[in-house]
Design an enzyme around this catalytic site. Structure first.
Site, PDB file in Angstrom:
ATOM      1  N   CYS A 179       8.163   1.120  12.341  1.00 53.56           N
ATOM      2  CA  CYS A 179       7.045   0.010  11.063  1.00 53.56           C
ATOM      3  C   CYS A 179       8.143  -2.029  10.933  1.00 53.56           C
ATOM      4  O   CYS A 179       7.222  -2.790  10.917  1.00 53.56           O
ATOM      5  CB  CYS A 179       7.235   0.003  10.459  1.00 53.56           C
ATOM      6  N   LEU A 189       0.678  -1.200   0.157  1.00 53.86           N
ATOM      7  CA  LEU A 189       0.184   0.002   0.174  1.00 53.86           C
ATOM      8  C   LEU A 189       1.288   1.074  -0.045  1.00 53.86           C
ATOM      9  O   LEU A 189       1.454   1.607   0.230  1.00 53.86           O
ATOM     10  CB  LEU A 189      -0.719   0.539   1.093  1.00 53.86           C
ATOM     11  N   ASP A 223       2.398  -5.801   2.283  1.00 60.46           N
ATOM     12  CA  ASP A 223       2.246  -5.537   4.179  1.00 60.46           C
ATOM     13  C   ASP A 223       2.428  -5.733   5.037  1.00 60.46           C
ATOM     14  O   ASP A 223       3.457  -4.939   6.360  1.00 60.46           O
ATOM     15  CB  ASP A 223       1.613  -3.887   3.932  1.00 60.46           C
ATOM     16  N   ARG A 262      -6.250   4.556   9.642  1.00 60.50           N
ATOM     17  CA  ARG A 262      -6.606   3.313  10.230  1.00 60.50           C
ATOM     18  C   ARG A 262      -7.033   2.857  11.336  1.00 60.50           C
ATOM     19  O   ARG A 262      -7.198   1.584  12.071  1.00 60.50           O
ATOM     20  CB  ARG A 262      -5.151   2.994   9.770  1.00 60.50           C
ATOM     21  N   GLU A 311       4.734  -4.407  12.897  1.00 60.06           N
ATOM     22  CA  GLU A 311       4.258  -2.879  14.164  1.00 60.06           C
ATOM     23  C   GLU A 311       3.042  -2.420  13.791  1.00 60.06           C
ATOM     24  O   GLU A 311       2.113  -2.614  15.004  1.00 60.06           O
ATOM     25  CB  GLU A 311       5.315  -2.282  14.045  1.00 60.06           C
ATOM     26  N   ASP A 312       2.532  -3.066  13.086  1.00 60.60           N
ATOM     27  CA  ASP A 312       1.050  -2.404  12.587  1.00 60.60           C
ATOM     28  C   ASP A 312      -0.174  -3.788  12.632  1.00 60.60           C
ATOM     29  O   ASP A 312      -1.015  -3.559  13.519  1.00 60.60           O
ATOM     30  CB  ASP A 312       0.203  -1.938  11.549  1.00 60.60           C
ATOM     31  N   ARG A 337      -4.624  -5.308   5.242  1.00 56.70           N
ATOM     32  CA  ARG A 337      -4.272  -5.682   5.971  1.00 56.70           C
ATOM     33  C   ARG A 337      -4.827  -6.177   7.255  1.00 56.70           C
ATOM     34  O   ARG A 337      -3.950  -6.846   8.459  1.00 56.70           O
ATOM     35  CB  ARG A 337      -3.037  -5.130   6.161  1.00 56.70           C
ATOM     36  N   HIS A 373       0.164   7.181   9.972  1.00 54.54           N
ATOM     37  CA  HIS A 373       0.303   7.381  11.335  1.00 54.54           C
ATOM     38  C   HIS A 373       0.726   8.458  12.160  1.00 54.54           C
ATOM     39  O   HIS A 373       1.359   8.966  11.937  1.00 54.54           O
ATOM     40  CB  HIS A 373       1.003   5.529  10.961  1.00 54.54           C
TER      41      HIS A 373
END
Ligand code: CIR
Length: 276
Positions: free
Chosen positions: A268, A36, A79, A150, A84-85, A104, A181
């Protein structure tokens, strides 16, 4: 709402929150080139992302991280290298998050089996709402959660409750408009200092902290990463490296030009914690 707390003096957690002896990373998949991104700049190359990932792991080891746990690539999730996400981790436990980006969403499910071996507890957020780890900044006194495209209010509220169960206090705030973010625009440098973009500085959210502002043209350097006594900074941001060096930080330059093409930075690429 109860989870919005005023900025009062709060008890500081014991060990510095940037002391890490362990990280969990995921190798880039070939599909990463289709990850993305907001703009329409050049694609990253697979080899380029792999090279940056290799260098990142080297920098973490040099910074004193003794345990680097590496998960295999996930081709179905371009991704997923940005590990980290889908989760947030502490010595006290891990929290599986609920990514807001459609492509995701299932990364948390894919990561779930790999957490219990390393954490005393793994918490899951209830259904409804979304929150990504890039919107979470851990500081000694509170855990900032930035609402963004997000991360929504419901997700933030659920995360605030899970943080409470781990003995941590959440502070929900706004990510500046148009920023992917919260941590795209800030990072923690020490117990009382944050590196911020000019826009983040102007938002006033870090009242009570000392702020260092990224030099002109280097806003993307704000996603730096303090690991033990070292601050990892994107190699393409010399003015930010100079600024931090001038303030006494030990700086390690790490290339992020390829992952930058996917709107990503240094935080990330890993989940970080210290074994009790
Ligand atoms: C995304 O848009 O989700 C990825 N291309 C970049 C994620 C960056 N993650 C982060 O800042 N924590």
């Amino acid at each position: 709402m109860a989870y919005f707390r005023a900025i009062d003096p709060l008890p500081v957690m014991s060990a510095p929150v940037y002391v890490f002896d362990s990280v969990l990373v995921r190798r880039p998949s070939r599909s990463v080139v289709g990850g993305l991104r907001d703009g329409d700049g050049p694609d990253p190359s697979y080899a380029g992302v792999v090279a940056e990932h290799d260098r990142y792991l080297e920098a973490l080891a040099q910074a004193g991280v003794g345990q680097i746990l590496t998960l295999p690539p996930l081709e179905d999730f371009p991704d997923a290298v940005f590990i980290e996400d889908p989760a947030l981790v502490f010595s006290e436990g891990a929290i599986l998050l609920r990514p807001g980006a459609e492509s995701r969403r299932d990364e948390a499910k894919a990561l779930a089996p790999d957490l219990p071996a390393h954490f005393p507890r793994v918490l899951e957020l209830p259904e409804g709402g979304h929150v990504e780890g890039g919107d979470v900044l851990v500081t000694p006194s509170r855990v900032f959660i930035g609402l963004s495209a997000r991360t929504d209010e419901r997700g933030a509220r659920h995360l605030a409750e899970a943080l409470g169960a781990l003995g941590k206090q959440a502070f929900v705030t706004q990510t500046p408009k148009g920023i992917l973010h919260f941590k795209t625009a800030c990072s923690l440098l020490d117990e009382e200092t944050v590196l911020v973009t000019e826009r983040m500085a102007a938002s006033g959210v870090f009242e009570g902290f000392r702020t260092l502002v990224t030099p002109p043209g280097e806003a993307a350097a704000a996603n730096a990463l303090r690991v033990n006594e070292t601050v990892l900074v994107g190699a393409q941001f010399p003015a930010t490296q100079d600024l931090l060096g001038h303030h006494g930080y030990r700086v390690e330059a790490v290339p992020t030009e390829q992952i930058g093409r996917l709107d990503a930075g240094l935080s990330c690429l890993s989940l970080r914690w210290s074994r009790p």
